[in-house]
Motif scaffolding. Sequence first.
Motif, short mmCIF file in Angstrom:
data_model
loop_
_atom_site.label_atom_id
_atom_site.label_comp_id
_atom_site.label_asym_id
_atom_site.label_seq_id
_atom_site.Cartn_x
_atom_site.Cartn_y
_atom_site.Cartn_z
N LYS A 45 0.80 -1.26 -0.02
CA LYS A 45 0.07 0.04 0.07
C LYS A 45 0.68 1.25 -0.11
CE LYS A 45 -3.94 -1.93 2.17
NZ LYS A 45 -4.55 -2.57 1.14
N ALA A 67 2.51 3.34 3.14
CA ALA A 67 3.01 2.16 4.49
C ALA A 67 4.12 1.57 3.57
CB ALA A 67 1.90 1.30 4.68
N SER A 80 -4.18 2.45 -1.00
CA SER A 80 -3.93 3.42 -0.11
C SER A 80 -3.82 2.91 1.31
CB SER A 80 -4.71 4.77 0.02
OG SER A 80 -4.68 4.99 -1.42
N ALA A 81 -2.75 3.38 2.14
CA ALA A 81 -2.66 2.85 3.66
C ALA A 81 -3.63 3.88 4.23
CB ALA A 81 -1.29 3.25 4.14
N PRO A 82 -4.15 3.62 5.50
CA PRO A 82 -5.12 4.60 6.18
C PRO A 82 -4.57 5.80 6.27
CG PRO A 82 -5.16 2.42 7.22
CD PRO A 82 -4.10 2.27 6.35
N GLY A 83 -5.41 6.98 5.82
CA GLY A 83 -4.95 8.26 6.09
C GLY A 83 -4.20 8.77 4.89
N THR A 98 -3.39 10.50 1.53
CA THR A 98 -4.14 11.29 0.62
C THR A 98 -3.67 11.85 -0.62
OG1 THR A 98 -3.78 13.31 2.03
CG2 THR A 98 -5.83 12.13 2.40
N GLN A 148 -2.92 10.56 -3.52
CA GLN A 148 -3.30 9.71 -4.83
C GLN A 148 -2.87 10.62 -6.13
OE1 GLN A 148 -5.42 9.99 -2.10
NE2 GLN A 148 -5.44 7.88 -1.69
N GLY A 155 -8.29 6.57 -4.19
CA GLY A 155 -7.75 5.84 -3.30
C GLY A 155 -8.58 4.43 -3.16
N ALA A 181 -8.90 0.18 -1.26
CA ALA A 181 -8.48 -0.58 -0.08
C ALA A 181 -7.45 -1.82 -0.73
CB ALA A 181 -9.50 -1.21 0.65
N GLU A 182 -7.74 -2.04 -1.86
CA GLU A 182 -6.81 -3.25 -2.32
C GLU A 182 -7.11 -3.34 -3.92
OE1 GLU A 182 -4.98 -5.48 -0.55
OE2 GLU A 182 -6.20 -4.89 1.32
#
Length: 156
Positions: free
Chosen positions: A57, A60, A103-106, A108, A110, A137, A139-140
Motif C-alpha cells: 500500500k 505504508a 492506499s494506507a489509512p490516512g 491522501t 493519490q 484511493g 483498499a486493495e
Amino acid sequence: MAPSERFASERLVELGITLPSVPPVAGAYVPAVRTGSLVYTAGQIPFVDGTVAATGKVGAEISVERAKELARVCALNALAAVDALVGIDAVVRVVKIVGFVASAPGFTGQPQVVNGASELFGEVFGDAGQHARSAVGVAELPLGVPVEVELIVEVG
C-alpha cells in the motif's frame, strides 16, 4: 516541432522508451476495446516482463515516489495495449485516465501518484496528452499491487 506534431512512435524513440509486450490477461476480458473513435483499456497494473513489479500500500510499504514510477509502468502497459489494437500512431489525443491507488489509512496523495501516468502521456503526446483524470484511493488492488491505470484515447 512540438511532441504533438510528431508521431508517437517517433517520440517514444526520442525518449528512449520501448513499449512492453501487452501483459497477459488474468480474467474474462481483453486488454483494449475500440468503439467508434475511442479506445478503452482494461485496468493495467505494474507488470514488468510478466512479473508484478511491487506489492503493498502507498503510504505504508510503498513510497509516493515509487508508486509514481509504478503508475508510469502501468501507463506504458496501457499504451502497449492501445498499440497492439490500433497502433500507437493512430492516437490523436488522450481523453481520460483513471488511476487507482491502494492506499494506507490516512494516505491522501493519490494525485501525486497518478502524475506518473499523466506526465508520461504529456511527454509522448505533447498537448494531445492533456487529459481529464480521476485519482482514486482504494483498499486493495489485484495481486496486491499499489497502483492500476485505465486509459481512454481518441484515435483517427
